[in-house]
Design a protein around this motif. Sequence first.
Motif, PDB file in Angstrom:
ATOM      1  N   ALA A  47      11.765  10.785 -11.631  1.00 40.94           N
ATOM      2  CA  ALA A  47      11.805  10.250 -13.663  1.00 40.94           C
ATOM      3  C   ALA A  47      11.338   9.467 -14.633  1.00 40.94           C
ATOM      4  O   ALA A  47      11.741   9.222 -15.588  1.00 40.94           O
ATOM      5  N   GLY A  48      10.016   9.465 -13.765  1.00 42.12           N
ATOM      6  CA  GLY A  48       8.914   8.706 -14.913  1.00 42.12           C
ATOM      7  C   GLY A  48       9.120   6.961 -14.158  1.00 42.12           C
ATOM      8  O   GLY A  48       8.625   6.055 -15.339  1.00 42.12           O
ATOM      9  N   GLY A  49       9.572   6.182 -12.969  1.00 41.77           N
ATOM     10  CA  GLY A  49       9.632   5.045 -13.629  1.00 41.77           C
ATOM     11  C   GLY A  49       8.967   4.000 -12.852  1.00 41.77           C
ATOM     12  O   GLY A  49       9.282   3.066 -11.966  1.00 41.77           O
ATOM     13  N   GLY A  50       7.408   5.229 -12.513  1.00 44.65           N
ATOM     14  CA  GLY A  50       7.141   4.352 -10.933  1.00 44.65           C
ATOM     15  C   GLY A  50       5.623   3.525 -12.291  1.00 44.65           C
ATOM     16  O   GLY A  50       5.368   3.256 -11.454  1.00 44.65           O
ATOM     17  N   ASP A  51       6.109   3.476 -13.647  1.00 40.96           N
ATOM     18  CA  ASP A  51       4.754   2.572 -13.937  1.00 40.96           C
ATOM     19  C   ASP A  51       5.320   1.228 -14.707  1.00 40.96           C
ATOM     20  O   ASP A  51       4.778   0.715 -15.844  1.00 40.96           O
ATOM     21  N   GLY A  52       6.590   0.376 -13.837  1.00 38.16           N
ATOM     22  CA  GLY A  52       6.855  -0.413 -14.654  1.00 38.16           C
ATOM     23  C   GLY A  52       7.613  -0.305 -15.464  1.00 38.16           C
ATOM     24  O   GLY A  52       8.535  -1.570 -15.279  1.00 38.16           O
ATOM     25  N   ALA A  53       8.340   0.401 -15.549  1.00 34.98           N
ATOM     26  CA  ALA A  53       9.422   0.709 -16.998  1.00 34.98           C
ATOM     27  C   ALA A  53      10.490   0.497 -16.278  1.00 34.98           C
ATOM     28  O   ALA A  53      10.959   0.669 -15.037  1.00 34.98           O
ATOM     29  N   CYS A  54      12.092   0.206 -17.328  1.00 25.32           N
ATOM     30  CA  CYS A  54      12.714  -0.059 -16.589  1.00 25.32           C
ATOM     31  C   CYS A  54      13.836   1.267 -16.746  1.00 25.32           C
ATOM     32  O   CYS A  54      13.654   1.957 -16.708  1.00 25.32           O
ATOM     33  N   ALA A 104       2.164  -1.629  -9.933  1.00 24.89           N
ATOM     34  CA  ALA A 104       1.638  -2.743  -8.857  1.00 24.89           C
ATOM     35  C   ALA A 104       3.243  -3.767  -8.801  1.00 24.89           C
ATOM     36  O   ALA A 104       3.639  -4.144  -8.131  1.00 24.89           O
ATOM     37  N   ALA A 105       3.233  -3.893 -10.599  1.00 24.81           N
ATOM     38  CA  ALA A 105       4.992  -4.729 -10.423  1.00 24.81           C
ATOM     39  C   ALA A 105       6.208  -3.990  -9.387  1.00 24.81           C
ATOM     40  O   ALA A 105       6.129  -4.567  -8.870  1.00 24.81           O
ATOM     41  N   ASP A 106       6.200  -3.002  -9.619  1.00 22.85           N
ATOM     42  CA  ASP A 106       7.355  -2.295  -9.202  1.00 22.85           C
ATOM     43  C   ASP A 106       7.218  -1.642  -7.759  1.00 22.85           C
ATOM     44  O   ASP A 106       7.775  -1.676  -6.712  1.00 22.85           O
ATOM     45  N   ALA A 107       5.629  -1.907  -6.895  1.00 22.54           N
ATOM     46  CA  ALA A 107       5.155  -1.477  -5.702  1.00 22.54           C
ATOM     47  C   ALA A 107       5.899  -3.608  -5.014  1.00 22.54           C
ATOM     48  O   ALA A 107       6.613  -2.708  -3.825  1.00 22.54           O
ATOM     49  N   ASP A 108       6.047  -3.950  -5.667  1.00 26.01           N
ATOM     50  CA  ASP A 108       5.931  -5.009  -5.427  1.00 26.01           C
ATOM     51  C   ASP A 108       7.689  -5.270  -5.612  1.00 26.01           C
ATOM     52  O   ASP A 108       8.208  -5.959  -4.332  1.00 26.01           O
ATOM     53  N   ARG A 109       8.771  -5.192  -6.235  1.00 25.29           N
ATOM     54  CA  ARG A 109      10.278  -4.717  -5.984  1.00 25.29           C
ATOM     55  C   ARG A 109      10.244  -4.249  -4.543  1.00 25.29           C
ATOM     56  O   ARG A 109      11.267  -4.562  -4.182  1.00 25.29           O
ATOM     57  N   ALA A 110       9.739  -2.697  -4.506  1.00 23.43           N
ATOM     58  CA  ALA A 110      10.110  -1.959  -3.697  1.00 23.43           C
ATOM     59  C   ALA A 110      10.133  -2.903  -2.603  1.00 23.43           C
ATOM     60  O   ALA A 110      11.200  -2.526  -1.709  1.00 23.43           O
ATOM     61  N   ALA A 163       0.850  -1.792   0.437  1.00 18.43           N
ATOM     62  CA  ALA A 163      -0.259  -0.284  -0.390  1.00 18.43           C
ATOM     63  C   ALA A 163       0.883   1.441  -0.144  1.00 18.43           C
ATOM     64  O   ALA A 163       0.304   2.396  -0.604  1.00 18.43           O
ATOM     65  N   VAL A 164       1.930   1.223   0.718  1.00 22.06           N
ATOM     66  CA  VAL A 164       2.649   2.390   0.708  1.00 22.06           C
ATOM     67  C   VAL A 164       3.056   3.414  -0.212  1.00 22.06           C
ATOM     68  O   VAL A 164       3.134   4.020  -1.136  1.00 22.06           O
ATOM     69  N   TYR A 165       3.701   1.845  -0.962  1.00 23.80           N
ATOM     70  CA  TYR A 165       4.793   2.047  -2.373  1.00 23.80           C
ATOM     71  C   TYR A 165       3.279   2.156  -3.187  1.00 23.80           C
ATOM     72  O   TYR A 165       3.997   3.146  -4.881  1.00 23.80           O
ATOM     73  N   GLU A 166       2.548   1.441  -3.871  1.00 22.52           N
ATOM     74  CA  GLU A 166       1.221   2.283  -4.547  1.00 22.52           C
ATOM     75  C   GLU A 166       0.495   3.710  -4.221  1.00 22.52           C
ATOM     76  O   GLU A 166       0.438   4.413  -4.909  1.00 22.52           O
TER      77      GLU A 166
END
Length: 231
Positions: free
Chosen positions: A224-231, A128-134, A119-122
């Motif tokens: 930098a716009g990296g919150g949308d699952g982009a590398c 969702a995928a990057d929230a999992d990673r964070a 919930a924090v990282y979302e």
Amino acid sequence: MPRDTLTADRIVRAAIDLLDDEGLDGLNMRSLAQRLGSAATAVYWHIKNKDDLVRLAGDAVWSEAEVPDLDGADWRTAAAAHATAVYAMLNRHPWLVQAFGSHLLYGPAQARHNDFSLAVYEKAGFAAADADRAAAAALAFVLGSTLGSAAQVSLNRRLNKSGEDAEELMADAMSRATETARQFPHLRRRLDTTAATEYAGAPDRSFEFGLRALLDGFEARLAAGGGDGAC
């Protein structure tokens, strides 16, 4: 003690106390039963085996770590508070750090914390995928930050039970480690300006420094716009 005076909760609380005192290696049904004033067979009526006991004890101590109010704080404040609370809990129960590497740990209290991390990282803006990673990266950092103190507790316990002079063994090991470190320039410079016993541990406020750097990195990625699952 008659079997009906025992409860699973009471057994788990006693197991936590035993684990805090003796570590994972010191936990067995016989020693636990002695603490409870019962027979080991009575414990088995409530807890199937040692693995189940460690899992239940591990989940119980997760309840000690406060889950911040995410609605009343920005994501970074909540993330820092959460990581700090989990770090403190793990330092109170160093056996849990070791259990992560040797037991299957799960339960509602741990799941509540995992859910909060997502919930924090979302809320921060990660997909969702990057929230999992964070969330996974934050947990890995907290666990890694407690490994040193957990290892020290385990080592001290083992040395004290060995019958040898623990202080002498530690002093000898420190002397050998210092001699080895002096072969390398950056370590040698630090040893020349810092007492070896002081430099042996993690530098002051290492956890706070690392957590801030981790969250800085998350924030920079989002900016930098990296919150949308982009590398």
